[in-house]
Write a protein that holds these residues in place. Structure first.
Motif, mmCIF file in Angstrom:
data_model
loop_
_atom_site.group_PDB
_atom_site.id
_atom_site.type_symbol
_atom_site.label_atom_id
_atom_site.label_comp_id
_atom_site.label_asym_id
_atom_site.label_seq_id
_atom_site.Cartn_x
_atom_site.Cartn_y
_atom_site.Cartn_z
ATOM 1 N N ALA A 389 0.834 -1.202 0.000
ATOM 2 C CA ALA A 389 0.000 0.000 0.000
ATOM 3 C C ALA A 389 0.869 1.252 0.000
ATOM 4 C CB ALA A 389 -0.923 -0.013 1.211
ATOM 5 N N ILE A 390 1.947 1.241 0.784
ATOM 6 C CA ILE A 390 2.856 2.396 0.844
ATOM 7 C C ILE A 390 3.571 2.583 -0.494
ATOM 8 C CG2 ILE A 390 4.925 3.309 1.967
ATOM 9 C CD1 ILE A 390 4.005 1.848 4.523
ATOM 10 N N CYS A 493 4.783 4.730 -13.728
ATOM 11 C CA CYS A 493 4.584 4.755 -12.268
ATOM 12 C C CYS A 493 3.094 4.730 -11.913
ATOM 13 C CB CYS A 493 5.251 5.985 -11.656
ATOM 14 S SG CYS A 493 7.061 5.873 -11.599
ATOM 15 N N GLY A 494 2.280 5.410 -12.709
ATOM 16 C CA GLY A 494 0.844 5.381 -12.463
ATOM 17 C C GLY A 494 0.270 3.980 -12.617
ATOM 18 N N LEU A 495 0.703 3.260 -13.660
ATOM 19 C CA LEU A 495 0.243 1.886 -13.860
ATOM 20 C C LEU A 495 0.707 0.978 -12.729
ATOM 21 C CD1 LEU A 495 0.898 1.482 -17.705
ATOM 22 C CD2 LEU A 495 -1.325 1.662 -16.565
ATOM 23 N N MET A 496 1.965 1.143 -12.299
ATOM 24 C CA MET A 496 2.499 0.280 -11.248
ATOM 25 C C MET A 496 1.869 0.588 -9.897
ATOM 26 S SD MET A 496 6.506 -0.364 -12.217
ATOM 27 C CE MET A 496 7.007 1.334 -11.823
ATOM 28 N N SER A 497 1.372 1.789 -9.713
ATOM 29 C CA SER A 497 0.659 2.110 -8.483
ATOM 30 C C SER A 497 -0.586 1.236 -8.342
ATOM 31 C CB SER A 497 0.273 3.595 -8.474
ATOM 32 O OG SER A 497 -0.501 3.911 -7.338
ATOM 33 N N VAL A 498 -1.304 1.069 -9.443
ATOM 34 C CA VAL A 498 -2.489 0.194 -9.442
ATOM 35 C C VAL A 498 -2.072 -1.251 -9.230
ATOM 36 C CG1 VAL A 498 -4.441 -0.625 -10.815
ATOM 37 C CG2 VAL A 498 -3.740 1.781 -10.938
ATOM 38 N N VAL A 499 -0.963 -1.648 -9.833
ATOM 39 C CA VAL A 499 -0.464 -3.021 -9.699
ATOM 40 C C VAL A 499 -0.136 -3.337 -8.240
ATOM 41 C CG1 VAL A 499 1.525 -4.481 -10.224
ATOM 42 C CG2 VAL A 499 0.370 -3.248 -12.055
ATOM 43 N N CYS A 500 0.455 -2.385 -7.528
ATOM 44 C CA CYS A 500 0.781 -2.600 -6.112
ATOM 45 C C CYS A 500 -0.480 -2.770 -5.264
ATOM 46 C CB CYS A 500 1.625 -1.438 -5.580
ATOM 47 S SG CYS A 500 3.344 -1.466 -6.128
ATOM 48 N N LEU A 501 -1.541 -2.079 -5.617
ATOM 49 C CA LEU A 501 -2.811 -2.273 -4.911
ATOM 50 C C LEU A 501 -3.356 -3.681 -5.147
ATOM 51 C CD1 LEU A 501 -4.647 1.148 -5.474
ATOM 52 C CD2 LEU A 501 -3.508 0.331 -3.391
ATOM 53 N N MET A 502 -3.173 -4.195 -6.363
ATOM 54 C CA MET A 502 -3.587 -5.565 -6.657
ATOM 55 C C MET A 502 -2.758 -6.548 -5.837
ATOM 56 S SD MET A 502 -3.931 -5.153 -10.798
ATOM 57 C CE MET A 502 -4.137 -6.908 -11.062
ATOM 58 N N ALA A 503 -1.462 -6.277 -5.713
ATOM 59 C CA ALA A 503 -0.593 -7.131 -4.894
ATOM 60 C C ALA A 503 -1.043 -7.122 -3.439
ATOM 61 C CB ALA A 503 0.855 -6.658 -5.007
ATOM 62 N N MET A 504 -1.446 -5.952 -2.952
ATOM 63 C CA MET A 504 -1.936 -5.838 -1.576
ATOM 64 C C MET A 504 -3.148 -6.731 -1.336
ATOM 65 S SD MET A 504 -3.469 -2.483 0.347
ATOM 66 C CE MET A 504 -4.978 -2.622 -0.633
ATOM 67 N N LEU A 505 -4.047 -6.770 -2.295
ATOM 68 C CA LEU A 505 -5.238 -7.608 -2.163
ATOM 69 C C LEU A 505 -4.875 -9.091 -2.104
ATOM 70 C CD1 LEU A 505 -7.697 -5.793 -4.612
ATOM 71 C CD2 LEU A 505 -7.653 -5.671 -2.108
ATOM 72 N N LEU A 506 -3.892 -9.497 -2.887
ATOM 73 C CA LEU A 506 -3.439 -10.888 -2.844
ATOM 74 C C LEU A 506 -2.822 -11.230 -1.492
ATOM 75 C CD1 LEU A 506 -1.851 -11.262 -6.404
ATOM 76 C CD2 LEU A 506 -4.064 -12.105 -5.630
#
Length: 527
Positions: A389-390, A493-506
């Motif tokens: 998330a961070i 960076c904008g795309l990877m920000s969304v990707v990190c949120l997906m990782a958080m959900l996993l």
């Protein structure tokens, strides 16, 4: 004389000496982190590569860093010194011929790091099964810090050409490994039983880590503010070497300054020490199984790699790593180009900064993930979801183009990427056991080249080259062009920000699925 001989024998079998020597090996086990800021700009200039070609070399580097199946399997059947020796040989051969066959050589050379990592982690996690978070965090921390350490050592010798950094990484790490070849290994059970002084010793090691990080950060700030002489550079490098050697005081003090015979102390404390978490987990899951009945292992028991591959939790952690570390390594591998696109001429400063952040993230990730288990009885992957998330916030900060974005993304992504490599291996050992940890760990780190290929080799490089061609007013793909401005990486960076949120959900999914196991583990360990 007999007493001193006994003390020396005790020291050679002391798990804390193994731990400190493993820290030294790990401090040269991250030469791949020099690629983004020190190697790739020189390669791009001298060979006329475009960003897509540099991105593919980064993928080769990450493949070499992550394909550790051989080292994992070798660690299951061979002593640690064999694993280290093979790694040293690959390191020397790979970087020694890097200019002859660039892609293959970078793969082979960086693949040597997997042997260092495997031997160090497998040895120490068996020596400290009750403190997996701190051990993995500190060891992986020194691996992440190696970029800053090797940069300072490199500058001590006042190199006349940037390409000599390749000679340094070809010779330096193998020499360190050869010097410690027979020290880093699992020690006998009677020599590694838990003692009440472990917390104090870990505190001392953490203290050394903080001092080292602060010192490197101070040198970094000084370099960015003033031009320092070669004499000062050499002196600062010498101080760094002293700080690196200092942690050996912990095992020496434990053995030589103790008034109590270590063997007697271990024997006395074996009855009162905390239960090995791996044994506790096995006890929990086997309590309702009838004698003699064979079945697949349960969570917390020892899984083979093939058994783990059939578990949904294993793939949740793996996919979370692909998304999380894929985003982090994209920033690390492209840091030189990110700096130049924003007008910073000295990328080495930011290479050192992200290396220090990487180190602190690994140390802190291991420490806090252990606290989450011990104090809150929550799954370790809760810490990984918080980190992701961070990271998402740091990436969106860059995408929005706010002030100081290069410093924010360097520190936040460095710490977030590093924390993954402290939390994920410890989580895998919690859930799938220690018996085949080398193989399990080396499969998990294949998440690195997969994430690197997708986010750096495909997405980031293509977006960079697109804007570079647009700024140059050309459509030629083979021409080596340079992109300037924050637009070069803001979309990525904008795309990877969304990707990190997906990782958080996993990661949160793993938290939900393993919460009962960690709660029972916490309760049993308290009784």
């Amino acid at each position: 004389m007999a007493l001193w001989r006994h003390k020396l024998e005790t020291l050679t079998n002391d798990r804390w000496l193994v731990f400190v020597c493993a820290m030294w090996i790990q401090s040269v086990a991250g030469v791949g982190y020099l690629f983004g800021g020190s190697m790739s700009p020189a390669i791009k200039t001298s060979l006329g590569y475009n960003q897509k070609q540099i991105g593919l070399l980064g993928v080769a580097k990450n493949l070499g860093d992550a394909i550790g199946f051989v080292s994992g399997a070798l660690s299951d059947v061979s002593p640690s010194w064999t694993v280290l020796l093979v790694g040293a040989a690959q390191n020397f051969v790979g970087y020694g011929v890097v200019w002859l066959v660039l892609f293959v050589a970078i793969f082979v050379g960086t693949n040597g790091e997997t042997y260092y990592n495997t031997a160090s982690l497998v040895s120490c996690i068996h020596n400290f099964p009750e403190s997996r978070g701190p051990v993995v965090g500190i060891l992986k921390g020194f691996s992440g810090l190696s970029g800053a350490i090797l940069t300072q050592v490199y500058l001590m010798f006042n190199p006349s050409h940037d390409s000599s950094v390749i000679l340094m990484v070809a010779l330096g790490p193998p020499l360190v490994v050869l010097a410690l070849l027979f020290v880093v290994r699992p020690v006998e059970r009677s020599c590694r039983a838990s003692s009440r002084s472990d917390d104090l010793r870990f505190l001392a090691i953490y203290g050394f880590c903080v001092v080292l990080a602060v010192y490197l950060l101070g040198v970094l700030v000084l370099r960015s503010l003033v031009d320092i002489t070669q004499t000062v550079t050499t002196a600062s490098g010498a101080i760094l070497v002293v700080l690196m050697v200092a942690p050996v005081l912990v095992p020496f003090a434990s053995v030589f300054l103790s008034g109590i015979n270590n063997a007697a102390l271990v024997k006395t404390e074996e009855g009162t020490s905390s239960v090995d978490p791996n044994e506790v987990k096995t006890l929990i899951e086997r309590s309702d199984i009838s004698p003699g009945k064979r079945r697949a292992p349960c969570i917390g028991e020892d899984f083979t790699l093939l058994q783990a591959l059939g578990q949904f939790d294993f793939w949740l952690i793996f996919m979370s790593l692909v998304l999380g570390v894929g985003s982090g390594i994209t920033v690390i591998d492209n840091l030189g180009q990110i700096c130049y696109s924003l007008g910073y001429s000295n990328a080495k400063v930011f290479v050192s900064l992200i290396s220090i952040s990487n180190f602190l993230g690994r140390v802190a990730g291991g420490y806090f993930s252990e606290l989450i288990i011990r104090k809150l009885s929550l799954p370790r992957t809760m810490a990984m979801s918080a980190v992701q998330a961070i990271m998402s916030l740091g990436l969106i900060y860059y995408a929005i183009d706010w002030p100081g974005k290069i410093y924010v993304v360097t520190i936040v992504i460095g710490m977030g990427y590093g924390a993954h490599w402290a939390i994920a291996p410890a989580s895998v050992s919690d859930i799938f056991g220690l018996k085949c940890f080398g193989s399990l760990y080396n499969f998990q780190i294949t998440a690195l080249p997969i994430g690197s290929f997708v986010f750096s080799g495909v997405i980031a490089s293509n977006i960079y080259d697109y804007y570079a061609r647009k700024q140059a007013g050309t459509s030629t793909e083979t021409e080596s062009l340079t992109c300037t401005g924050s637009v070069c990486y803001s979309v990525t960076c904008g795309l990877m920000s969304v990707v990190c949120l997906m990782a958080m959900l996993l990661s949160l999914s793993v938290v939900y699925r393993t919460r009962t196991f960690y709660l029972r583990l916490h309760r049993v360990s308290k009784t």
